[in-house]
Design a protein around this motif. Sequence first.
Motif, PDB file in Angstrom:
ATOM      1  N   ASN A 293      -6.023   1.205   0.491  1.00  0.00           N
ATOM      2  CA  ASN A 293      -5.286   2.461   0.376  1.00  0.00           C
ATOM      3  C   ASN A 293      -5.078   3.167   1.712  1.00  0.00           C
ATOM      4  O   ASN A 293      -4.060   3.835   1.919  1.00  0.00           O
ATOM      5  CB  ASN A 293      -6.006   3.401  -0.595  1.00  0.00           C
TER       6      ASN A 293
ATOM      7  N   THR B 251       0.800  -1.225   0.000  1.00  0.00           N
ATOM      8  CA  THR B 251       0.000   0.000   0.000  1.00  0.00           C
ATOM      9  C   THR B 251       0.833   1.276   0.000  1.00  0.00           C
ATOM     10  O   THR B 251       0.307   2.341  -0.333  1.00  0.00           O
ATOM     11  CB  THR B 251      -0.949   0.035   1.214  1.00  0.00           C
TER      12      THR B 251
ATOM     13  N   SER C 191     -11.785   2.356   1.654  1.00  0.00           N
ATOM     14  CA  SER C 191     -10.339   2.207   1.544  1.00  0.00           C
ATOM     15  C   SER C 191      -9.934   1.515   0.253  1.00  0.00           C
ATOM     16  O   SER C 191      -8.900   1.843  -0.340  1.00  0.00           O
ATOM     17  CB  SER C 191      -9.802   1.421   2.741  1.00  0.00           C
TER      18      SER C 191
END
Length: 422
Positions: A386, A353, A412
């Motif tokens: 994310n 990420t 997310s």
Amino acid sequence: MNAARAQLEERSGALWPRHFLATSSAAGGLRMTVHGLTAKMTAMAAREAALGAGGVVEYQTAGKLRRHDLKAIAAARPNVIMLAGGVEGGDVETVLHNAEMLTQVDFATAAAPPDAAQTPIQDRVLAAGRKPMIIYAGNSAVCDESCEILTEAGFHVRVTTNVYPGIDQLDIVPARTVIHDAFEDHIIHAPGMERIGELVTGNILPTPGAVLLAAETLAETLGDLVVIDVGGATTDVHSVTDGSIEYNAIQTEPQPHSKRTVEGDLGTFVSAEHVNELIDERQRPQHLPPAIPRTDEDRLIAEQLAHTATVTGVYRHAGQLAYLYTPTGRQTVARGRDLTACRHVIGTGGALTRLPGGLEALRAACARNGGDRLLPSADATVVLDNDYIFAVCGALLGHFDAEGVVQLMLHSIGVLASSDAS
């Protein structure tokens, strides 16, 4: 932790939270050994329970323990030992024998001196004379007898339901809950954790266990999925699926609905040297990056390591087709985890990420390249966590409305969340 709290209060106002929740991978995780009757049945079920709860299985046996096994168990310095064996109403001799044998393990000789600097937590615990916890998860017919043997030898014993109550039946969720409790008992011995333990209003979950809880809850909305977490030391792969109808018909071994595998040799820092050896010599980096890469060159190398760890971890997690030759001709069977029904592949963890190339690594992990691996479909939706919050969301479950937690995860990964997600 105090620094993070101060930053949060600066941004949102000086509000002490009503709930103080935590996950942790401190102390290298929860080291476990698991012991059952047969490798493909009770021992496998015990292993699935341990891994699903966030444990790290250091040693596994099937059948009656031998003197050699006792030395290996002591050398593993486990925090928890899971003792299984026998379906309900089945074999009792093996689990009773193993209970007796565990009383003969000399844990103290495997521990470092209690005053050694930077001594791992379990070494200090063992040196202080505290034995590992034992979780009994075998045939209930001899539960009381086994627990009596172990308790008299000084073990603290917790009992859960039989992880393999019948042929081709897995019942590992209750055992996972007990392991989470054992982790909290263990983690409190880590430096600084006793104070945090006083502040936390819920259980301190092992981080991998929290990620699996989050994945299970998200799967109720999205359907079958895979979550890959590449870290500095390990790569964890979590899948929530019952497989496809096509391969269920030829499956040779039972699989849990939720499964986690941990690859202790796949990471971008602690185990980076091993990952580097998996890279083609012509593309292999000449040096390895620090834990937090700062330069563009180090970030590119870390990205390469994360890519290799992702693909290798998913390939190891997935099962494959195999071929048996019988008097009636060749037959195709499926062995291991079937990921072909998984429609979402999600990357979490710092490496995927926070470095570039995360989505490319996930897509590469789905590429069959003509092989027989039971991988997710090439057209599966590939996304990243994310906001890096899946472990956090696992901790929130049970304390907050599950629908709201799911909305956080959907936001997310970039899936449209409802307007009341706040």
